[in-house]
Write an enzyme that holds these catalytic residues in place. Structure first.
Site, PDB file in Angstrom:
ATOM      1  N   LYS A 110       0.151  -7.960 -15.434  1.00 54.36           N
ATOM      2  CA  LYS A 110       0.168  -6.975 -16.511  1.00 54.36           C
ATOM      3  C   LYS A 110       0.244  -7.691 -17.863  1.00 54.36           C
ATOM      4  CE  LYS A 110       1.735  -2.392 -17.418  1.00 54.36           C
ATOM      5  NZ  LYS A 110       2.395  -1.207 -16.942  1.00 54.36           N
ATOM      6  N   LYS A 190     -11.416  -5.258  -2.345  1.00 56.97           N
ATOM      7  CA  LYS A 190     -10.227  -4.793  -1.629  1.00 56.97           C
ATOM      8  C   LYS A 190      -9.954  -3.323  -1.965  1.00 56.97           C
ATOM      9  CE  LYS A 190      -5.349  -5.288  -1.099  1.00 56.97           C
ATOM     10  NZ  LYS A 190      -4.092  -5.418  -1.723  1.00 56.97           N
ATOM     11  N   LYS A 193      -5.846   1.847  -4.741  1.00 59.03           N
ATOM     12  CA  LYS A 193      -5.822   2.988  -5.666  1.00 59.03           C
ATOM     13  C   LYS A 193      -6.222   2.556  -7.071  1.00 59.03           C
ATOM     14  CE  LYS A 193      -1.612   4.071  -4.711  1.00 59.03           C
ATOM     15  NZ  LYS A 193      -1.123   3.764  -3.383  1.00 59.03           N
TER      16      LYS A 193
HETATM   17  P1  ADP Z   1      -2.664   0.315  -3.555  1.00 59.63           P
HETATM   18  O1  ADP Z   1      -3.266  -1.056  -3.748  1.00 59.63           O
HETATM   19  O2  ADP Z   1      -3.698   1.293  -3.143  1.00 59.63           O
HETATM   20  O3  ADP Z   1      -1.858   0.778  -4.749  1.00 59.63           O
HETATM   21  P2  ADP Z   1      -0.153  -0.281  -2.366  1.00 59.63           P
HETATM   22  O4  ADP Z   1      -0.036  -1.460  -3.260  1.00 59.63           O
HETATM   23  O5  ADP Z   1       0.741   0.888  -2.590  1.00 59.63           O
HETATM   24  O6  ADP Z   1      -1.664   0.207  -2.339  1.00 59.63           O
HETATM   25  O7  ADP Z   1       0.003  -0.808  -0.872  1.00 59.63           O
HETATM   26  C1  ADP Z   1       0.893  -0.311   0.085  1.00 59.63           C
HETATM   27  C2  ADP Z   1       0.768  -1.186   1.314  1.00 59.63           C
HETATM   28  O8  ADP Z   1      -0.570  -1.127   1.833  1.00 59.63           O
HETATM   29  C3  ADP Z   1       1.043  -2.657   1.033  1.00 59.63           C
HETATM   30  O9  ADP Z   1       1.792  -3.195   2.086  1.00 59.63           O
HETATM   31  C4  ADP Z   1      -0.320  -3.285   0.960  1.00 59.63           C
HETATM   32  O10 ADP Z   1      -0.314  -4.616   1.389  1.00 59.63           O
HETATM   33  C5  ADP Z   1      -1.129  -2.418   1.919  1.00 59.63           C
HETATM   34  N1  ADP Z   1      -2.528  -2.349   1.448  1.00 59.63           N
HETATM   35  C6  ADP Z   1      -2.994  -1.697   0.375  1.00 59.63           C
HETATM   36  N2  ADP Z   1      -4.325  -1.840   0.254  1.00 59.63           N
HETATM   37  C7  ADP Z   1      -4.732  -2.614   1.265  1.00 59.63           C
HETATM   38  C8  ADP Z   1      -5.997  -3.133   1.701  1.00 59.63           C
HETATM   39  N3  ADP Z   1      -7.126  -2.869   1.060  1.00 59.63           N
HETATM   40  N4  ADP Z   1      -6.026  -3.902   2.797  1.00 59.63           N
HETATM   41  C9  ADP Z   1      -4.906  -4.150   3.475  1.00 59.63           C
HETATM   42  N5  ADP Z   1      -3.674  -3.701   3.137  1.00 59.63           N
HETATM   43  C10 ADP Z   1      -3.573  -2.943   2.043  1.00 59.63           C
END
Ligand code: ADP
Ligand code: TRP
Length: 327
Positions: A110, A190, A193
């Protein structure tokens, strides 16, 4: 094994969350202790609309239960229902060196983008350490992006123990699945969100179909051979298919004569079949919000019992008095 993990209610869960995190929670729920919580205190660093946060928390609980988390085996609770964790966060904060937090990626990224970070984001790894240490957890299933935070947790536990007594806090280990970094989104990057490239776990079949149709593919003509490994559609299909089914689709890619539209249909059908039971379960739970609330409160009760024991130990170790009786 004492397993614990948390997931932030920052939006609707997607395939990346399931294959990277939630599936591991469910596989580990038969352990001696398995605690899973909805990290609503963490989500406050990004979700500023109370109505949205409330809805996200409710959706997260429904999703986790629908996907197979069983309250008889796993303890599911809201992070904020255990206020002890905020106290432990403070106690840990007093021994946290600034440089440890300055190198943590959420804050560093950030800052590198020139955005103002608040203290909540900066100290986020300390709250996460408290989440883990609060319940003597020794195994923490997470995606690779969270491994750094587990390292911080270990550092803090070691520092605390060296100051206040060797057996005070239990050092946790990360439990990482190989595939966890790799779930691609609709643009091939990847799935996340923050990139707007997610495929939701629960939405109408029509919407899911529409999103799958948007997955980016190259412009190889239908009749030409294609490389399955280079295609997000194929890489997503692998998550749902048996090795034999994967080989079959890979062969069709290589043979030529199959368009990406057909591959997308195959992916859609595989995904819908894979999650069909969860769709039904979620629809049922949605009709029973009081039962869901009971599950969360029961979970919080169990988690708090453990949290109080650990907090008592920690308070005494660092020179505070025991927890006062309920006033
Ligand atoms: P986002 O990136 O959508 O905000 P989060 O950071 O809230 O998702 O991730 C929640 C969990 O899901 C974490 O443990 C993260 O490692 C896993 N995760 C999120 N996106 C992926 C992805 N594309 N591939 C594998 N694991 C993921
Ligand atoms: N920071 C984690 C994430 O964004 C969520 C989380 C909060 C967590 N506290 C935790 C995960 C404790 C494991 C253990 O994915």
């Amino acid at each position: 094994m004492k397993v614990l993990s948390g997931i932030q209610p920052t939006g609707r869960f997607h395939w990346g969350n399931y294959f990277g995190a939630i599936r591991q929670y469910i596989e580990l729920q038969d352990n001696e202790q398995s605690f899973y919580f909805i990290a609503d205190l963490h989500a406050l660093t990004t979700v500023r609309d109370p109505k949205v946060l409330r809805q996200n928390i409710q959706d997260s609980a429904l999703d986790l239960l629908a996907l197979g988390l069983q309250p008889e085996k796993a303890t599911l609770f809201r992070q904020s229902d255990v206020p002890e964790v905020a106290e432990l966060t403070w106690l840990l904060m007093t021994i946290t060196q600034m440089h440890l937090l300055e190198k943590c990626h959420a804050y560093k990224d950030k800052k590198a983008r020139g955005l103002a970070a608040d203290a909540g984001l900066f100290t986020y790894p300390v709250l996460m350490a408290a989440d883990i240490l609060m319940y003597d957890s020794n195994v923490v299933p997470v995606g690779v992006d969270q491994v750094q935070h587990i390292e911080v947790t270990r550092d803090l536990a070691q520092r605390f123990n060296s100051l206040y007594g060797d057996d005070c806090l239990v050092l946790p280990e990360a439990h990482v699945l190989d595939s966890s970094a790799k779930v691609p989104g609709t643009d091939g990057e990847k799935m996340s969100k923050s990139y707007g490239n997610t495929i939701p776990l629960f939405d109408t079949p029509k919407k899911i179909r529409k999103i799958i149709n948007r997955i980016k593919t190259d412009s190889t003509p239908v009749e030409d051979p294609k490389t399955p490994e280079a295609c997000a559609v194929f890489n997503l299909y692998r998550l749902f298919a048996t090795p034999q089914q994967q080989d079959e689709l890979a062969a069709r890619y290589r043979a030529g004569g199959m368009g990406y539209g057909e591959a997308k249909t195959t992916l859609y059908e595989a995904a819908m079949a894979y999650f069909s039971e969860s769709f039904e379960k979620r629809a049922d739970l949605e009709q029973r919000p009081d039962d869901v609330e009971d599950i969360l409160l029961q979970g919080a009760k169990q988690a708090r019992q453990k949290a109080r024991d650990v907090l008592e130990r920690v308070r005494t170790a660092c020179g505070l008095k025991s927890l006062p009786p309920e006033l």
